[in-house]
Write a protein that holds these residues in place. Structure first.
Motif, mmCIF file in Angstrom:
data_model
loop_
_atom_site.group_PDB
_atom_site.id
_atom_site.type_symbol
_atom_site.label_atom_id
_atom_site.label_comp_id
_atom_site.label_asym_id
_atom_site.label_seq_id
_atom_site.Cartn_x
_atom_site.Cartn_y
_atom_site.Cartn_z
ATOM 1 N N LEU A 1 0.825 -1.203 0.000
ATOM 2 C CA LEU A 1 0.000 0.000 0.000
ATOM 3 C C LEU A 1 0.860 1.253 0.000
ATOM 4 O O LEU A 1 1.951 1.277 0.582
ATOM 5 N N ARG A 2 0.331 2.297 -0.626
ATOM 6 C CA ARG A 2 0.956 3.618 -0.561
ATOM 7 C C ARG A 2 -0.026 4.572 0.117
ATOM 8 O O ARG A 2 -1.177 4.698 -0.312
ATOM 9 N N TRP B 1 -7.756 7.561 0.492
ATOM 10 C CA TRP B 1 -6.408 8.034 0.157
ATOM 11 C C TRP B 1 -5.409 6.887 -0.014
ATOM 12 O O TRP B 1 -4.283 7.098 -0.429
ATOM 13 N N LEU B 2 -5.831 5.678 0.318
ATOM 14 C CA LEU B 2 -4.952 4.512 0.267
ATOM 15 C C LEU B 2 -4.882 3.978 -1.164
ATOM 16 O O LEU B 2 -5.903 3.783 -1.813
ATOM 17 N N GLU B 3 -3.679 3.717 -1.648
ATOM 18 C CA GLU B 3 -3.479 3.145 -2.989
ATOM 19 C C GLU B 3 -2.829 1.769 -2.860
ATOM 20 O O GLU B 3 -1.799 1.620 -2.194
ATOM 21 N N ILE B 4 -3.432 0.772 -3.479
ATOM 22 C CA ILE B 4 -2.858 -0.575 -3.501
ATOM 23 C C ILE B 4 -1.904 -0.662 -4.686
ATOM 24 O O ILE B 4 -2.315 -0.514 -5.839
ATOM 25 N N THR B 5 -0.625 -0.898 -4.394
ATOM 26 C CA THR B 5 0.389 -0.910 -5.462
ATOM 27 C C THR B 5 0.831 -2.313 -5.862
ATOM 28 O O THR B 5 1.515 -2.474 -6.869
ATOM 29 N N THR C 1 -3.910 5.426 9.412
ATOM 30 C CA THR C 1 -4.304 4.377 8.471
ATOM 31 C C THR C 1 -3.937 3.004 9.010
ATOM 32 O O THR C 1 -4.742 2.066 8.986
ATOM 33 N N GLU D 1 -10.883 -5.211 -0.665
ATOM 34 C CA GLU D 1 -10.330 -4.030 -1.311
ATOM 35 C C GLU D 1 -11.397 -2.950 -1.487
ATOM 36 O O GLU D 1 -11.105 -1.751 -1.364
ATOM 37 N N ALA E 1 6.085 1.739 -1.762
ATOM 38 C CA ALA E 1 4.919 1.364 -0.942
ATOM 39 C C ALA E 1 5.372 1.478 0.509
ATOM 40 O O ALA E 1 6.426 0.970 0.879
ATOM 41 N N ALA F 1 -11.183 0.834 -0.014
ATOM 42 C CA ALA F 1 -11.361 2.008 -0.865
ATOM 43 C C ALA F 1 -12.423 2.943 -0.306
ATOM 44 O O ALA F 1 -12.296 4.176 -0.395
#
Length: 354
Positions: free
Chosen positions: A244-245, A301-305, A254, A292, A274, A296
């Protein structure tokens, strides 16, 4: 696949859950909480251990591990070599967990060493040189927000769990970790329910001293004992790892929010593109999609990389596992074992002072 295997009987799941809440409670206490006799509770546990369906793991945690270095190593292997490499790595004391995954790498290993320098030496000289390894990528973890000792099967009621929960210890002066404490951790790793008298014989100090020290270490989370369940008989047999980023100013909040989710097994900060790693245990692979979606919605603001699904767990916190995830052996979790550093010979470093 493991998600199609039969789950443990409900009474056995409750026993595992009770031992997750109170791993060193007496059999009479555990039996009373579950409506069983002490003899029945002990007999059921012995049967689970004999089959490799469940086991106890003890290891240093919290403030005792603060000086140690932890990294997650993504490993690419030559074609057909992944499991052979995994088995070789599983024999290493500093490689505490090894998973064969479908994702951005072939293997994912958790490596712990006394210092950053020794961690780097171990990855370069022991991990990267295993025959069949094509490439390694190492990401350091400066902080663990939550880990497997807090995960629960959730088979007993909140009232039962409350009855078994230990009272939190009062905050006292910082712990001093010495050779006897290290010996105590390793002795508990061999038998997490050993009596103070048995541990005293193993460690070579008095039973009263062992009891007092053990109460302090366990009460403050400096020694952690977890009850594990084989994935093939677990209600959550699928392991998914997410990279995660998160904006740096939202990292703490978070991670705390993620740690509250019942599916979360581990949440660790990363020093990389990440900055969080999340490990979740799920009933089925498709449940990752709904999880997921929840992330979301709750944490936009969380991005799954990156994503990986575990195809086989080879080693879990020092425990060697068979193809069904059952216990098949153990490598002591001696985090402080010396790592030879190039140019210094096979030195033996005294870790007794922590």
């Amino acid at each position: 696949m493991s998600e199609e295997s039969a789950m443990l009987a409900e009474q056995d799941l409750k026993l595992v859950d009770a031992l997750q809440a109170a791993p060193r409670a007496s059999w009479s206490t555990l039996g009373r909480a579950l409506g069983l006799t002490a003899v029945t509770a002990a007999r059921r546990w012995d049967a689970l251990v004999e089959r490799g369906d469940a086991w106890l793991t003890a290891y240093a945690g919290g403030e005792l591990t603060a000086p140690l270095a932890l990294a997650f190593v993504a490993i690419d292997c030559e074609p057909g070599a992944a499991l052979d490499v995994a088995f070789a790595l599983a024999a290493e004391v500093h490689v505490v967990t090894v998973e064969y995954v479908a994702g951005p790498c072939d293997l994912l290993a958790h490596v712990v060493a006394p210092t950053l320098r020794e961690l780097g030496a171990h990855v370069a000289d022991r991990v990267a040189t295993v025959p069949g390894v094509a490439r390694v990528r190492t990401t350091l973890s400066p902080r663990m927000f939550t880990e497997g000792s807090r995960w629960r099967v959730r088979a007993i009621s909140p009232g039962q769990r409350e009855a078994l929960a230990a009272k939190p210890a009062r905050r006292r002066a910082p712990l001093r970790f010495d050779a006897a404490d290290r010996a105590l951790v390793l002795a508990l790793g061999a038998d997490a329910r050993a009596s103070a008298a048995a541990l005293a014989v193993e460690v070579g100090v008095g039973a009263t001293t062992v009891r007092r020290r053990l109460d302090a270490l366990l009460g403050r989370g400096a020694i952690r004992v977890r009850c594990e369940i084989a994935r093939s008989v677990s209600p959550a047999p699928v392991t998914v790892t997410l990279w995660l980023r998160v904006p740096p100013d939202k990292l703490e909040t978070t991670a705390r929010s993620l740690a509250m989710l019942p599916e979360v097994r581990m949440c660790a900060a990363l020093s990389g593109a990440a900055n969080l790693m999340l490990v979740v245990w799920l009933p089925a692979q498709q449940d990752a999609l709904s999880l997921e979606a929840v992330l979301a919605a709750k944490l936009p603001w969380l991005e799954i990389t990156g994503r990986a699904v575990t195809l086989r767990s080879v080693k879990l916190m020092g425990r060697l596992l068979d193809s069904a995830g059952r216990s098949a052996g153990r490598v002591p979790l001696d985090f402080w074992a010396a790592v030879p550093v190039p140019g210094h010979g096979d030195r033996s470093v005294d870790r007794s002072g922590g």
